[in-house]
Motif scaffolding. Structure first.
Motif, mmCIF file in Angstrom:
data_model
loop_
_atom_site.group_PDB
_atom_site.id
_atom_site.type_symbol
_atom_site.label_atom_id
_atom_site.label_comp_id
_atom_site.label_asym_id
_atom_site.label_seq_id
_atom_site.Cartn_x
_atom_site.Cartn_y
_atom_site.Cartn_z
ATOM 1 N N VAL A 52 0.861 -1.186 0.000
ATOM 2 C CA VAL A 52 0.000 0.000 0.000
ATOM 3 C C VAL A 52 0.893 1.230 0.000
ATOM 4 C CG1 VAL A 52 -1.413 1.331 1.614
ATOM 5 C CG2 VAL A 52 -2.066 -1.005 1.027
ATOM 6 N N THR A 53 0.682 2.122 -0.977
ATOM 7 C CA THR A 53 1.592 3.260 -1.091
ATOM 8 C C THR A 53 1.256 4.359 -0.093
ATOM 9 O OG1 THR A 53 0.171 3.937 -2.908
ATOM 10 C CG2 THR A 53 2.295 2.964 -3.495
ATOM 11 N N ASP A 54 -0.030 4.572 0.170
ATOM 12 C CA ASP A 54 -0.443 5.671 1.047
ATOM 13 C C ASP A 54 -1.624 5.187 1.890
ATOM 14 O OD1 ASP A 54 -1.534 7.904 2.216
ATOM 15 O OD2 ASP A 54 -1.515 9.137 0.401
ATOM 16 N N ARG A 55 -1.404 5.020 3.176
ATOM 17 C CA ARG A 55 -2.453 4.460 4.041
ATOM 18 C C ARG A 55 -3.656 5.378 4.176
ATOM 19 N NH1 ARG A 55 -0.185 0.374 8.631
ATOM 20 N NH2 ARG A 55 1.378 -0.606 7.319
ATOM 21 N N GLY A 56 -3.516 6.612 3.726
ATOM 22 C CA GLY A 56 -4.622 7.558 3.840
ATOM 23 C C GLY A 56 -5.567 7.528 2.641
ATOM 24 N N LEU A 57 -5.310 6.682 1.639
ATOM 25 C CA LEU A 57 -6.180 6.653 0.457
ATOM 26 C C LEU A 57 -7.459 5.870 0.733
ATOM 27 C CD1 LEU A 57 -3.637 6.145 -2.483
ATOM 28 C CD2 LEU A 57 -4.675 8.260 -1.628
ATOM 29 N N ARG A 58 -8.475 6.147 -0.103
ATOM 30 C CA ARG A 58 -9.791 5.510 0.089
ATOM 31 C C ARG A 58 -9.855 4.185 -0.659
ATOM 32 N NH1 ARG A 58 -14.269 10.325 -0.061
ATOM 33 N NH2 ARG A 58 -13.378 11.452 1.681
ATOM 34 N N TYR A 59 -9.075 3.255 -0.203
ATOM 35 C CA TYR A 59 -9.075 1.951 -0.882
ATOM 36 C C TYR A 59 -10.430 1.267 -0.735
ATOM 37 C CZ TYR A 59 -4.014 2.447 -1.053
ATOM 38 O OH TYR A 59 -2.750 2.901 -1.310
ATOM 39 N N ARG A 60 -10.821 0.556 -1.805
ATOM 40 C CA ARG A 60 -12.015 -0.308 -1.737
ATOM 41 C C ARG A 60 -11.514 -1.740 -1.647
ATOM 42 N NH1 ARG A 60 -13.676 1.762 -7.405
ATOM 43 N NH2 ARG A 60 -11.420 1.723 -7.389
ATOM 44 N N ILE A 61 -11.959 -2.418 -0.610
ATOM 45 C CA ILE A 61 -11.435 -3.757 -0.309
ATOM 46 C C ILE A 61 -12.557 -4.787 -0.408
ATOM 47 C CG2 ILE A 61 -10.302 -5.173 1.461
ATOM 48 C CD1 ILE A 61 -9.296 -2.546 2.740
ATOM 49 N N LEU A 62 -12.239 -5.952 -0.942
ATOM 50 C CA LEU A 62 -13.192 -7.077 -0.965
ATOM 51 C C LEU A 62 -12.511 -8.276 -0.320
ATOM 52 C CD1 LEU A 62 -15.862 -8.416 -1.960
ATOM 53 C CD2 LEU A 62 -14.659 -8.934 -4.113
ATOM 54 N N ASP A 63 -13.196 -8.896 0.639
ATOM 55 C CA ASP A 63 -12.664 -10.092 1.315
ATOM 56 C C ASP A 63 -13.591 -11.260 0.980
ATOM 57 O OD1 ASP A 63 -11.617 -11.991 3.028
ATOM 58 O OD2 ASP A 63 -12.255 -10.974 4.876
#
Ligand SMILES: C[S@@+](CC[C@H](N)C(=O)[O-])C[C@H]1O[C@@H](n2cnc3c(N)ncnc32)[C@H](O)[C@@H]1O
Length: 312
Positions: free
Chosen positions: A138-149
Motif C-alpha cells: 500500500v503506497t499511502d495508508r490515507g487513500l480511500r481503498y475499496r477492499i473485498l474479502d
C-alpha cells in the motif's frame, strides 16, 4: 456455544449440571489456584498433550480472567465453586481436543479481539502474512481503498485491513450466513461497521463494482486429506472453511475466474496458500491474465501468501 466470559458477565449462576458434567470438578472444589494447576497439568499429561504445564496455566488463567503472571503470583488464592466449575468445564473440553480459542469463543488476530462461532474458522496466526503483504504494497495508508474479502469467516482479514487503513471501505462475503453475522458483530464491536459491509454470497456472485484490493483465505485442504487432520481442526473448524475439493484448489479457480471483473486497474489480489500450493496457484492466476507480484513466506518459512496485480 456460550463463551465462558459470557457466563461470567450474565450475572446468572452456572447451572449445577455444568459442575456435574465434568467428572473432574469434584477434585477442584475447595482448591486453590496452585492446586487446580496441578490437577489440570496432571490430566493433560496423562491424556498425552504436549506442554501440559503451559496449557494448564493458560487454561486456568483464561478461566479466571487473569494473566498467566497473575496465576503464578497467587497460587494460594482459594477458588470459588463457580471458578472451580469453570476450570473443570474448560479442562473437560480441552481434553476433548477443543482449541482454547473455541472454548473461550474469542481469538486475537492482528491485535484485534474477534468472536468466533461454529460457523467461523478459528483465524490462524499465519493468515496475518496476508495482512502484512498487502500493507507492504500500500503506497499511502490515507487513500480511500475499496477492499473485498472473499470467504470472510470471522471477518479477520477485512477488519485487520480496515483497522490499518482509516479511509478504506470494504465488503466481506461468505457463503455461510452464520459467519456473515459473526463478522458483522465483530465489525460493530471493533467500531469498524461504518466502513464494512458483510453479506452472504457464493464468492463474488452477489458483488458488483471494482476493488483496489481483493483478499481471500480460501478453503484449501484436499477433501480426502480432511479426515487425517488433527482433531482440533477436523472436529471444530467448519467443513466449509476447510474443503478445497478434490485437489484443494477449487476455490482458487472459482475466485480467479472472477478477478478480471473485480479488480480495478492495477488492483491487488492477495490470497493465503496451503503448504506447497504456490506453483499451482501461480499457474491458475497466470491463466486469468494477472501478473503474479510475489509470494510471501510465513514465520515458519512456508510460502503462505500469493499476490497478483491487474494491468493498468
Ligand atoms: C479458510 S476459511 C477463511 C475464513 C477467514 N477469512 C479467515 O482467514 O480466518 C474460508 C471461508 O470461505 C467460506 N466459503 C467457502 N466456500 C465459499 C463460497 N463458495 N463462497 C463464499 N464463501 C465461501 C467459508 O465459509 C469460510 O468462512
Amino acid at each position: 456455544m456460550p463463551a465462558p466470559q459470557d457466563e461470567e458477565h450474565s450475572g446468572v449462576a452456572p447451572p449445577t449440571s455444568l459442575i456435574l458434567r465434568s467428572p473432574r470438578s469434584g477434585r477442584l472444589e475447595g482448591r486453590t489456584i496452585g492446586s487446580a494447576l496441578e490437577v489440570a497439568a496432571a490430566d493433560l499429561t496423562s491424556a498425552g498433550f504436549d506442554e501440559p504445564r503451559r496449557r494448564a496455566r493458560r487454561l486456568v488463567a483464561a478461566a479466571l480472567g487473569l494473566s498467566v503472571t497473575e496465576v503464578f503470583a497467587y497460587p494460594e488464592r482459594p477458588l470459588t465453586d463457580r471458578e472451580a466449575s469453570r476450570i473443570a468445564d474448560m479442562l473437560h473440553r480441552t481434553l476433548a481436543h477443543e482449541p482454547l480459542s473455541r472454548v473461550l469463543g474469542t481469538r486475537e488476530f492482528w491485535g484485534l479481539e474477534l468472536r468466533l462461532s461454529a460457523d467461523t474458522l478459528d483465524p490462524r496466526p499465519e493468515t496475518e502474512t496476508v495482512v502484512e503483504a498487502v500493507l507492504a504494497r500500500v503506497t499511502d495508508r490515507g487513500l480511500r481503498y475499496r477492499i473485498l474479502d472473499l470467504g470472510t469467516g470471522s471477518g479477520c482479514l477485512l477488519l485487520a485491513l480496515l483497522s490499518e487503513l482509516p479511509e478504506a471501505t470494504g465488503i466481506g462475503v461468505d457463503r455461510a450466513p452464520g459467519a456473515v453475522a459473526m463478522a458483522r458483530d465483530n465489525a460493530v464491536a471493533l467500531g469498524l461497521a461504518g466502513r464494512a459491509r458483510l453479506l452472504a454470497s457464493d464468492w463474488a456472485a452477489a458483488i458488483a463494482g471494482r476493488f483496489d484490493i481483493v483478499v481471500a483465505n480460501p478453503p484449501y485442504i484436499a477433501t480426502a486429506a480432511i479426515a487425517g487432520l488433527p482433531p482440533e481442526v477436523r472436529d471444530f473448524d467448519p467443513q466449509r472453511a476447510l474443503d478445497g475439493g478434490a485437489d484443494g484448489l477449487e476455490a482458487y479457480r472459482a475466485i480467479a475466474a472472477a478477478l478480471p471483473r473485480l479488480l480495478a486497474p492495477e488492483g491487488l489480489f492477495a490470497a493465503e496458500l496451503g503448504a506447497g500450493q504456490d506453483e499451482d496457484v501461480t499457474a491458475i492466476l497466470a491463466g486469468t491474465g494477472l501478473a503474479v507480484d510475489g509470494v510471501e513466506d510465513d514465520l515458519a518459512g512456508i510460502a503462505r501468501c500469493i499476490l497478483a496485480r491487474s494491468g493498468p
